[in-house]
Structure formats: structure tokens, C-alpha cells
Design a protein around this motif. Structure first.
Motif, short mmCIF file in Angstrom:
data_model
loop_
_atom_site.label_atom_id
_atom_site.label_comp_id
_atom_site.label_asym_id
_atom_site.label_seq_id
_atom_site.Cartn_x
_atom_site.Cartn_y
_atom_site.Cartn_z
N PHE A 1 0.68 -1.37 -0.06
CA PHE A 1 -0.07 0.09 -0.08
C PHE A 1 0.81 1.30 -0.03
CE2 PHE A 1 -2.01 3.46 2.63
CZ PHE A 1 -3.28 3.59 1.87
N SER A 2 2.15 1.01 0.34
CA SER A 2 2.88 2.39 1.02
C SER A 2 3.85 2.54 -0.34
CB SER A 2 3.71 2.16 2.08
OG SER A 2 3.21 1.60 3.28
N GLY A 3 4.10 3.87 -0.56
CA GLY A 3 4.98 4.31 -1.89
C GLY A 3 6.05 4.84 -1.42
N THR A 4 6.25 4.86 -0.08
CA THR A 4 7.93 5.57 0.26
C THR A 4 9.00 4.52 0.27
OG1 THR A 4 7.32 4.99 2.62
CG2 THR A 4 6.68 7.19 1.65
N VAL A 5 10.06 5.10 -0.12
CA VAL A 5 11.51 4.18 -0.44
C VAL A 5 11.78 3.42 0.77
CG1 VAL A 5 13.85 4.53 -0.94
CG2 VAL A 5 12.20 6.02 -2.01
N ASP A 6 11.44 3.90 1.85
CA ASP A 6 11.70 3.17 3.26
C ASP A 6 10.99 1.90 3.30
OD1 ASP A 6 9.80 4.91 3.77
OD2 ASP A 6 10.26 5.10 5.55
N LYS B 1 5.68 4.45 -14.75
CA LYS B 1 6.76 4.52 -15.44
C LYS B 1 7.77 5.91 -15.02
CE LYS B 1 6.91 1.98 -19.51
NZ LYS B 1 5.84 1.65 -20.59
N GLY B 2 8.84 5.66 -14.60
CA GLY B 2 9.69 6.79 -14.20
C GLY B 2 9.69 7.12 -12.68
N ALA B 3 8.70 6.85 -12.27
CA ALA B 3 8.52 7.31 -10.65
C ALA B 3 9.50 6.81 -9.82
CB ALA B 3 7.26 6.64 -10.06
N PRO B 4 9.81 5.38 -9.89
CA PRO B 4 11.09 4.96 -8.96
C PRO B 4 12.30 5.68 -9.07
CG PRO B 4 10.09 3.06 -10.20
CD PRO B 4 9.71 4.26 -10.84
N GLN B 5 12.49 6.41 -10.39
CA GLN B 5 13.90 6.94 -10.34
C GLN B 5 13.75 8.29 -9.60
OE1 GLN B 5 12.07 5.45 -13.10
NE2 GLN B 5 13.44 3.69 -13.18
N GLN B 6 12.49 8.73 -9.67
CA GLN B 6 12.19 10.13 -9.02
C GLN B 6 12.04 10.24 -7.59
OE1 GLN B 6 12.49 12.97 -10.91
NE2 GLN B 6 13.13 11.38 -12.51
N ASN B 7 11.55 8.83 -7.14
CA ASN B 7 11.10 8.88 -5.72
C ASN B 7 12.06 9.05 -4.58
OD1 ASN B 7 9.50 8.28 -3.52
ND2 ASN B 7 8.65 6.11 -4.10
N GLN B 8 12.15 10.16 -3.83
CA GLN B 8 12.94 10.40 -2.65
C GLN B 8 12.16 10.09 -1.22
OE1 GLN B 8 16.57 11.88 -3.03
NE2 GLN B 8 16.29 11.08 -5.04
N GLN C 1 -3.96 -17.59 -0.44
CA GLN C 1 -4.54 -18.48 0.65
C GLN C 1 -3.54 -19.49 0.99
OE1 GLN C 1 -8.27 -20.14 -0.56
NE2 GLN C 1 -8.97 -20.03 1.66
N GLY C 2 -3.59 -19.60 2.16
CA GLY C 2 -2.45 -20.54 2.81
C GLY C 2 -0.99 -20.34 3.07
N GLY C 3 -0.87 -19.11 2.41
CA GLY C 3 0.51 -18.60 2.74
C GLY C 3 0.61 -17.57 3.61
N THR C 4 1.93 -16.96 3.77
CA THR C 4 2.30 -15.90 4.49
C THR C 4 1.66 -14.51 3.92
OG1 THR C 4 3.89 -16.85 5.68
CG2 THR C 4 3.62 -14.70 6.05
N THR C 5 0.88 -13.72 4.37
CA THR C 5 0.39 -12.36 3.55
C THR C 5 1.16 -11.14 4.67
OG1 THR C 5 -1.46 -13.41 2.39
CG2 THR C 5 -1.24 -11.14 2.45
N LEU C 6 1.76 -10.33 4.00
CA LEU C 6 2.09 -9.00 4.80
C LEU C 6 1.48 -7.84 4.04
CD1 LEU C 6 6.08 -9.79 4.77
CD2 LEU C 6 4.54 -10.45 6.69
N PHE C 7 1.13 -6.91 4.98
CA PHE C 7 0.67 -5.70 4.59
C PHE C 7 1.63 -4.55 4.66
CE2 PHE C 7 -1.77 -1.70 4.83
CZ PHE C 7 -2.75 -1.61 3.71
N ILE C 8 2.02 -3.91 3.92
CA ILE C 8 3.14 -3.00 3.83
C ILE C 8 2.91 -1.74 3.39
CG2 ILE C 8 5.77 -2.33 3.16
CD1 ILE C 8 6.05 -5.37 3.09
#
Lengths: 138, 82
Positions: A11-16, A49-56, A131-138
């Protein structure tokens, strides 16, 4: 033994927070687990597209440390979270899904996203896979 | 103690300077390209590798030979077993 798998709702879009997504995916494929990543809201926006290179951006609670964190990572030649995720995809079975609802909401098409995204997925479809596995919400 | 005294190393993966999980990922890539029976050493300066490599080797069915402390880095040795 049933297939082991790790699913992450990103859900989160911050680099950390995108770093742990990429590193957890790497660890999981190293152990032979299948990984499904479901990108929604800011997680999905961070893969336009292009967002990862800009994201700080970093989380609000440690916002003041953001520039210092980015500087240290650059200085120590830490690969980007996107490159780390690409490596995980090369090593094992990592599928990156874009949330259909977020795509509709922001009028996005798959070609608007980085090529690391495999498909557009609905929530029920993702939960069926998870289903049946581990699910994380980040 | 030196791995070289114990076994012949077929391939060295120098991942010094790489951060977790970099050395493990580089090792896995090298193991995939190797023959069964080959001994591989990964050189790592980060603290996760010495813990992650044995965990991975056990899971992946390879033989973990050991972690050998060097000057400022670890040499972590495995044998491809399948």
C-alpha cells in the motif's frame, strides 16, 4: 508439502517501505518460495513509469531523516529497491500484480507502469492466490 | 582456519561491499550455473550472509561447508549437492 509462498499487499509508496518489500521478496525466492506482490494505492503509484527513479520520499514519522538516508544509501552503493526486486524476479518466481481498482481510479493502463509489473489483478483473485501462505501488509 | 586447507574451491563469488541480500543472491546465481559437486565460496562484508547462506543451503538441499573469517570479510563456502 504444500507450496510455500509469501504474499505482500503493498500500500505504501515511500522508499523506506519499498526496500523491505524488495528484500523480503529476495529472501523468499532464495528459500524457494513463490512471491505475489499486490500493488495498491501509493504502492502502485510508486511503480508508474519513471516514478522509481524520482522517488525520494520516506515515511512521515522519519521524514527528517529522509535526505540523510538517501545520501548514505547512495554513498554505500546500495542497489535501488527496484533493482533488488528485479534481481529477485530473476532468481525465482515473483509475480507483481497491479490492483485493478487503483488502476481504474487513476485511469492507469499497464503500459503506464514499469515493466516489473506482470498483470492487473482483482482483490479476490489475489486473495485466492495468497490463501494458505504468509501475507504481509506494507 | 581456512577453507582452502579443507576443500578445493571451484568458484569464488566476490560480493564484498554488497548489502543484504546481495551476496546470497549472487551466490544463488552462481550455484545455478555450476555443476553438482562444485564448491563455491562467496566473499561478503555484510552481517546477514553468515546466517542466511546456511539457512538457504539447508532449504535448497546444498551442503554448507562453513563460514571462514578473513581480514574484514567472511568467506562462506557451500557445495552444490543437486
Amino acid at each position: 508439502m504444500a507450496e510455500e509462498k509469501l504474499s505482500m499487499v503493498v500500500f505504501s509508496g515511500t522508499v523506506d517501505k519499498l526496500y523491505p518489500v524488495a528484500i523480503m521478496a529476495s529472501g523468499a525466492v532464495a528459500l524457494g518460495q513463490r512471491v505475489d506482490i499486490f500493488l495498491t494505492f501509493w504502492g502502485l503509484m510508486s511503480l508508474r513509469k519513471g516514478a522509481p527513479q524520482q522517488n525520494q520520499q520516506v515515511s512521515k514519522d522519519f521524514e527528517a531523516m529522509g535526505p540523510e538516508m538517501m545520501r548514505i544509501m547512495k554513498e554505500k552503493n546500495v542497489p535501488s529497491w527496484l533493482d533488488t526486486l528485479r534481481t529477485a524476479k530473476e532468481i525465482g518466481d515473483v509475480r507483481v500484480h497491479a490492483c485493478a481498482m487503483t488502476m481504474d481510479l487513476f485511469d492507469l493502463k499497464q503500459e503506464d507502469l514499469e515493466d516489473v509489473v506482470d498483470d492487473i489483478t482483482g482483490v479476490a483473485q489475489f486473495l485466492t492466490e495468497a490463501q494458505g501462505g504468509t501475507t504481509l501488509f506494507i | 582456519m581456512d577453507a582452502a586447507n579443507e576443500v578445493r574451491i571451484d568458484r569464488v563469488v566476490d560480493a564484498r561491499g554488497s548489502f543484504c541480500p546481495g551476496p546470497l543472491m549472487e551466490l544463488i546465481r552462481a550455484v545455478k550455473e555450476s555443476q553438482v559437486g562444485d564448491v563455491l565460496a562467496v566473499l561478503s562484508t555484510e552481517s546477514g550472509s553468515a546466517r542466511d547462506v546456511p539457512a538457504w543451503a539447508q532449504k535448497a538441499g546444498h551442503e554448507f561447508i562453513g563460514v571462514f573469517e578473513k581480514d574484514g570479510y567472511n568467506e562462506i563456502v557451500v557445495r552444490k549437492a543437486r
